[in-house]
Structure formats: structure tokens, C-alpha cells
Motif scaffolding. Structure first.
Motif, PDB file in Angstrom:
ATOM      1  N   LEU A  44       0.840  -1.194   0.000  1.00 17.28           N
ATOM      2  CA  LEU A  44       0.000   0.000   0.000  1.00 17.28           C
ATOM      3  C   LEU A  44       0.872   1.239   0.000  1.00 17.28           C
ATOM      4  O   LEU A  44       1.894   1.283   0.678  1.00 17.28           O
ATOM      5  N   ASP A  45       0.489   2.226  -0.780  1.00 18.45           N
ATOM      6  CA  ASP A  45       1.191   3.506  -0.779  1.00 18.45           C
ATOM      7  C   ASP A  45       0.855   4.203   0.537  1.00 18.45           C
ATOM      8  O   ASP A  45      -0.295   4.570   0.783  1.00 18.45           O
ATOM      9  N   LYS A  46       1.847   4.359   1.391  1.00 18.63           N
ATOM     10  CA  LYS A  46       1.606   4.917   2.728  1.00 18.63           C
ATOM     11  C   LYS A  46       1.106   6.355   2.695  1.00 18.63           C
ATOM     12  O   LYS A  46       0.502   6.828   3.647  1.00 18.63           O
ATOM     13  N   LYS A  47       1.329   7.045   1.582  1.00 17.12           N
ATOM     14  CA  LYS A  47       0.871   8.438   1.465  1.00 17.12           C
ATOM     15  C   LYS A  47      -0.598   8.523   1.062  1.00 17.12           C
ATOM     16  O   LYS A  47      -1.219   9.564   1.194  1.00 17.12           O
ATOM     17  N   ASP A  48      -1.156   7.408   0.565  1.00 21.94           N
ATOM     18  CA  ASP A  48      -2.539   7.382   0.104  1.00 21.94           C
ATOM     19  C   ASP A  48      -3.442   6.944   1.252  1.00 21.94           C
ATOM     20  O   ASP A  48      -3.399   5.804   1.688  1.00 21.94           O
ATOM     21  N   LYS A  49      -4.272   7.833   1.729  1.00 16.59           N
ATOM     22  CA  LYS A  49      -5.139   7.534   2.870  1.00 16.59           C
ATOM     23  C   LYS A  49      -6.376   6.717   2.467  1.00 16.59           C
ATOM     24  O   LYS A  49      -7.123   6.264   3.326  1.00 16.59           O
ATOM     25  N   THR A  50      -6.599   6.504   1.171  1.00 12.72           N
ATOM     26  CA  THR A  50      -7.760   5.713   0.729  1.00 12.72           C
ATOM     27  C   THR A  50      -7.469   4.221   0.728  1.00 12.72           C
ATOM     28  O   THR A  50      -8.375   3.411   0.556  1.00 12.72           O
ATOM     29  N   ASP A  51      -6.213   3.834   0.899  1.00 12.88           N
ATOM     30  CA  ASP A  51      -5.778   2.431   0.846  1.00 12.88           C
ATOM     31  C   ASP A  51      -6.071   1.787  -0.501  1.00 12.88           C
ATOM     32  O   ASP A  51      -6.297   0.590  -0.589  1.00 12.88           O
ATOM     33  N   ARG A  52      -6.082   2.567  -1.564  1.00 16.03           N
ATOM     34  CA  ARG A  52      -6.350   2.018  -2.898  1.00 16.03           C
ATOM     35  C   ARG A  52      -5.099   1.900  -3.748  1.00 16.03           C
ATOM     36  O   ARG A  52      -5.021   1.017  -4.589  1.00 16.03           O
TER      37      ARG A  52
END
Length: 104
Positions: A44-52
Motif C-alpha cells: 500500500l502507498d503509505k501516502k494514500d489515505k484511501t488504501d487504494r
């Protein structure tokens, strides 16, 4: 399709269950795809808060590095960029199709 029965394989029937293996970590933060002796770990991209959004995190050649020694992580090696792209594309196609395998 999330899974396939292994019964035909256990009964000795020559049936290919999947041309590759894809599994998710217990935390759901990483997905692993293994095909033809190569293992790509997608995180998961840790910067993306949508977990997409997911990003390739590690690439291992399991025939040369079966213990996945981190010093032999090939993810940043430009010679293996095509392998990373190939496995990441297969992951995305499988995820987007709901698990229906359209190619090998």
C-alpha cells in the motif's frame, strides 16, 4: 474467483490450478505475486489515505535468492524494470477483473 480446489492436483489429475500465485499478507498491507520463479511484493502507498494505491516494493528471483535476502532485492535495478512492470500489470489485471485470469 479467489481460489481453486486443489483436489484434482492431489488426485494426480494434470490440471493447472493457476499460472501464478497471488496472496495477501495478514495485515492486508502487502500483496505478493509469484510467477515463473519471480516474486513481486506490492505494498500500500503509505501516502494514500484511501488504501487504494499500491506500489511495487520488492522483487526477488527465487531461483537465485530463495531466502529473499534483502541485499538482493532487485526492485531498483534497471535491468529488471520490465519484470517489475510485467508482474505489476498481471497483478492489476487480476485485481481489476475480480480474479478472473485472462492470460498466463
Amino acid at each position: 474467483m479467489d481460489s481453486s480446489s486443489l483436489l484434482p492436483l492431489l488426485k494426480g489429475e494434470n490440471k493447472q490450478v493457476h499460472p501464478f500465485l497471488m496472496t495477501q499478507s495478514g495485515t492486508g498491507k502487502q500483496t505478493i505475486i509469484i510467477k515463473d520463479g519471480w516474486k513481486l511484493i506490492i505494498q500500500l502507498d503509505k501516502k494514500d489515505k484511501t488504501d487504494r494505491n499500491r506500489i511495487p516494493f520488492a522483487l526477488f528471483n527465487l531461483s537465485k535468492n530463495p531466502i529473499e535476502n534483502e541485499k538482493d532485492n532487485l526492485i531498483k535495478n534497471p535491468k529488471f524494470k520490465n519484470k517489475v512492470n510485467e508482474l505489476f500489470q498481471l497483478y492489476n489485471e487480476t485485481r481489476d477483473s475480480g480474479g478472473v485470469i485472462t492470460r498466463t
